[in-house]
Scaffold this active site. Structure first.
Site, short mmCIF file in Angstrom:
data_model
loop_
_atom_site.label_atom_id
_atom_site.label_comp_id
_atom_site.label_asym_id
_atom_site.label_seq_id
_atom_site.Cartn_x
_atom_site.Cartn_y
_atom_site.Cartn_z
N HIS A 220 0.82 -1.17 0.05
CA HIS A 220 -0.03 -0.10 -0.07
C HIS A 220 1.04 1.32 -0.09
O HIS A 220 0.80 2.02 -0.90
CB HIS A 220 -1.00 -0.07 1.23
N HIS B 13 3.79 7.10 5.43
CA HIS B 13 2.53 7.83 5.82
C HIS B 13 1.57 6.87 6.69
O HIS B 13 0.88 7.66 7.62
CB HIS B 13 1.49 8.31 4.60
N GLU C 140 0.92 5.71 12.66
CA GLU C 140 -0.36 5.45 13.11
C GLU C 140 -0.37 3.91 13.44
O GLU C 140 -1.01 3.39 14.33
CB GLU C 140 -1.53 6.02 12.13
N ASP C 141 0.01 3.21 12.64
CA ASP C 141 -0.01 1.73 12.55
C ASP C 141 0.99 0.90 13.00
O ASP C 141 0.86 -0.43 13.38
CB ASP C 141 -0.51 1.19 10.93
N ASP D 231 -3.06 8.75 -1.21
CA ASP D 231 -3.43 7.33 -0.26
C ASP D 231 -4.95 7.01 -0.45
O ASP D 231 -5.41 5.88 -0.43
CB ASP D 231 -3.55 7.94 1.26
N ASP E 15 -23.41 9.55 -26.93
CA ASP E 15 -23.21 10.03 -28.35
C ASP E 15 -22.42 11.22 -28.74
O ASP E 15 -22.11 11.27 -29.77
CB ASP E 15 -24.65 9.79 -29.11
MN MN Z 1 -2.57 4.75 3.90
#
Ligand code: MN
Length: 736
Positions: free
Chosen positions: A67, A92, A96-97, A158, A278
């Site tokens: 990712h 990024h 947080e993770d 992101d 069209d």
């Molecule tokens: Mn992300």
């Protein structure tokens, strides 16, 4: 978007070979699309991100690391910002993770990368749990929270990658994210001029929000594609030949129509798929920076086909708000079908597709003059309406530093409504922003679930809940910390209203009292009395009365003291004797002529009063005033005892009268008093008896008057003397 462990998903691993492939791929994309690349920076960021996400997997079972790589590639390839943004994109999600801290990022990659990572992390969670109903404010909220434009651009990348891989998450989450994307990110991307990303975000959102319509449109587009492409190729051929003949370098192609825009037009114009689809569209991109070439090409085409002037748009002369430039022309083909043709230079095209980032690129490579720089700076500003008033320096903008909406904060109500306030606003400002009633009764506040003082500073993204109490009232101290004009005005208005009531109450009490005491105060008198009592103004004086700080009786009574009252009675008696003697006593007519008489103590008649006699048993006749209350009682009981009496008619047609006076002791007051008397009909003063105490005077003067009218005139004149607030005929110290 991290996945919980799921049994049925096969985990993939990244081995060394794969790692090197991915890194090489990213580096080559960077080299191709970026102005300059710090490869070492990207390699290090790549490594840290890989290590940090080693044990994480996405919902699809893919290693999570794929990712950030994909986001970094979008940043490099589709937005084309700079290598710093690519490094930040790789990192990024680590703060947080994973266990990696922002401090670590700052130490390893420097302040700028850390700030972008922090910004992306911070704005990531801002929408969670809120209904999106004020998209524009959300966009400003995002801007108010970031100082670096690249935060937003990395966030777009992101979001784009998350949208591209949204298939693997739960349907409710798909819808929530799709809605957020459609309402916040897509228009936002448009604002930044990121046309391509905007379209893709819209189409992907459309897919998850209205899958049925999306699938139907997609299949109908597919069905028609071959026929359409063939038609366009045929149409293009002669144009291409002609432009080549002219020696122009250009790119010409059919223009894909986006599903969401077709859908929106069908709904907006209430028409069929065919009517929208069209309408064929081609685009000519000219490899020349001179915009005049676009008009030249337009001229060539309009000679080949009949144009529809109504549909012509010149966005080169008048660019769109987001700086989009292009010519839009519609012509009629020989078979009668309409074809839309967009004509633009390569630079205009880049700006249309990549927006702000294209400017960035052009800036780095070719901004040589101040004027060009200025245009860039202005454009960035124009991207956002109502940009901050603070003039950002060129250097700040040139390095993507922003100072937009920094003077504002955006906070949520518990229901998720966004309220915009000036920076450093407090819960009281918030309460007033919602409703003045809430403001007036707010007694406490919860910010993000915690009780805080009313003067706390709020920050963008805070959820604010106001606690009210019906007994609460605005406090003067609130004025010291509130920031909004609304709160300030409302608090002031409330305090004034409250003030006004107190002043009015005081005024009424005062007026009632002076009426009762038969006092007269001119506005000037009141002003001086207030000053004398050390009040700023008459208002303050009334307010003090209203608040019960002043006893009116006390003020009006002064400076008389009880010992002086006795003295005054004696003075009156003295005066009465003089006056009666001067008048020559009373004349008793008829059978009681020659009786002993004396003056009644109850009403103390003096010359000039209407009088009557009352025959007592053994004490002669008592002389009363005709309006004496005692006499009225006696007369009822035994009317036969009343005898007519009079003051004697004399040659000298004056009698002595006394006027009681009170007021302020001004310099020259005596002179003013006597002038006021003697200047009227050459009235003679018999005596003046004035005492002063603490700035006030009281006393009486005796004068010779012809009649009551004369006396009343003098009294009126005395009342007008500066400082005099009481002037009445002295009847008796103990009046009945
Ligand atoms: Mn992300």
């Amino acid at each position: 978007m991290k996945a919980q462990k799921k049994e049925n998903i096969v985990r993939q691993e990244i081995d060394e070979k794969k790692y090197n492939e991915l890194l090489d791929d990213l580096l080559s994309v960077c080299r191709k699309h970026l102005h300059s690349v710090d490869e070492d920076l990207i390699k290090r960021a790549f490594k840290v991100a890989f290590e940090a996400h080693k044990n994480d997997y996405r919902a699809s079972g893919e290693p999570y690391f794929l990712h950030p790589i994909a986001v970094a590639k979008i940043v490099a390839e589709e937005i084309s910002i700079d290598d710093v943004s690519v490094a930040a994109a790789l990192l990024h999600d680590v703060v947080e993770d994973t266990d990696i801290s922002l401090e670590f990022i700052r130490k390893e990659f420097g302040e700028t990368v850390a700030e972008i990572v922090n910004g992306v992390t911070k704005i990531g969670g801002i929408f969670k749990g809120h209904e999106i109903n004020q998209a524009e404010n959300y966009r400003k909220l995002l801007l108010s929270m970031v100082n670096d434009l690249r935060v937003i651009l990395v966030k777009f990348a992101d979001r784009l990658h998350n949208m591209r891989t949204l298939d693997y998450v739960r349907p409710e989450k798909q819808r929530r994210i799709a809605r957020e994307t459609l309402e916040i990110y897509a228009p936002f991307a448009n604002r930044f001029g990121l046309g391509k990303i905007k379209w893709e975000l819209e189409d992907l959102s459309f897919k998850y929000l209205n899958r049925e319509a999306y699938n139907e449109l997609a299949s109908r587009v597919r069905e028609k594609r071959e026929e359409r492409e063939k038609y366009i190729q045929e149409f293009i051929k002669p144009i291409k030949a002609k432009l080549e003949e002219e020696g122009l370098k250009f790119e010409i192609a059919g223009r894909a129509k986006h599903l969401y825009s077709i859908y929106r037009k069908m709904i907006k114009r209430n028409t069929t798929f065919e009517n929208i689809y069209d309408l064929l569209a081609i685009r000519i991109i000219i490899e020349d920076d001179n915009p005049n070439v676009c008009y030249y090409v337009l001229g060539i085409i309009n000679q080949m086909y009949r144009p529809l002037p109504d549909r012509f748009k010149d966005y080169i002369a008048i660019p769109k708000k987001n700086n989009y430039q292009s010519l839009h022309n519609t012509v009629i083909n020989h078979d009668g079908r309409m074809v839309e043709i967009q004509i633009r230079t390569r630079k205009m095209h880049e700006i249309a597709e990549r927006g702000v980032a294209a400017h960035w690129k052009y800036k780095e490579s070719s901004f040589t003059s101040d004027k060009e720089m200025e245009e860039w700076v202005n454009w960035i500003r124009d991207v956002f309406e109502n940009a901050s008033k603070d003039e950002a320096t060129k250097e700040i903008l040139a390095s993507f530093r922003m100072n937009l909406y920094q003077d504002e904060i955006y906070v949520f109500t518990p229901k998720g409504d966004l309220i915009r306030l000036p920076a450093a606003s407090t819960p009281v400002d918030f309460a007033y922003a919602i409703h003045s009633k809430i403001g007036e009764t707010c007694i406490g506040a919860k910010v993000n679930g915690k009780i805080v003082p009313l003067n706390s500073t709020l920050h963008s993204g805070d959820v604010v809940e106001i606690i009210t109490s019906k007994n609460q009232r605005p406090n003067k101290n609130w004025l010291q910390f509130v920031k909004t004009h609304k709160a300030k005005n409302q608090i002031r208005r409330f305090l004034n209203r409250q003030d006004e009531e107190i002043v009015n109450t005081g005024k009424k009490l005062w007026e009632k009292k002076i009426k009762k005491l038969k006092l007269t105060f001119s506005d000037d008198d009141l002003q001086r009395l207030s000053n004398k009592l050390h009040y700023e103004s008459v208002r303050h004086f009334f307010k003090a009365i209203g608040l019960g700080e002043i006893d009116i009786d006390e003020i009006l009574k002064s400076p008389k003291k009880s010992s002086e009252e006795t003295e005054e009675i004696e003075e009156f008696d003295k005066f009465a004797n003089v006056a009666r003697r001067d008048a020559g006593g009373v004349v008793i007519e008829g059978e009681h002529k020659g009786f002993v008489y004396h003056y009644a103590n109850c009403c103390n008649p003096i010359p000039g009063d209407q009088i009557i006699g009352y025959v007592t048993i053994g004490h002669g006749i008592t002389i009363h005033r005709k309006d004496c209350k005692n006499l009225i009682g006696l007369a009822k009981k035994s009317p036969e005892r009343l005898v007519p009496v009079n003051w004697p008619l004399k040659q000298k047609s004056t009698f002595i009268a006394a006027i009681s006076l009170r007021g302020e002791d001004n310099p020259g007051i005596l002179k003013d008093l006597s002038n006021s008397i003697t200047n009227y009909k050459d009235t003679n003063i018999h005596s003046i008896n004035i005492k002063t105490d603490d700035g006030f005077f009281s006393g009486f003067l005796t004068v010779y008057v012809e009649n009551l009218e004369h006396l009343n005139h003098l009294i009126t004149r005395l009342k007008k003397v500066k400082g005099v607030y009481f002037a009445e005929r002295m009847l008796s110290a103990k009046t009945t």
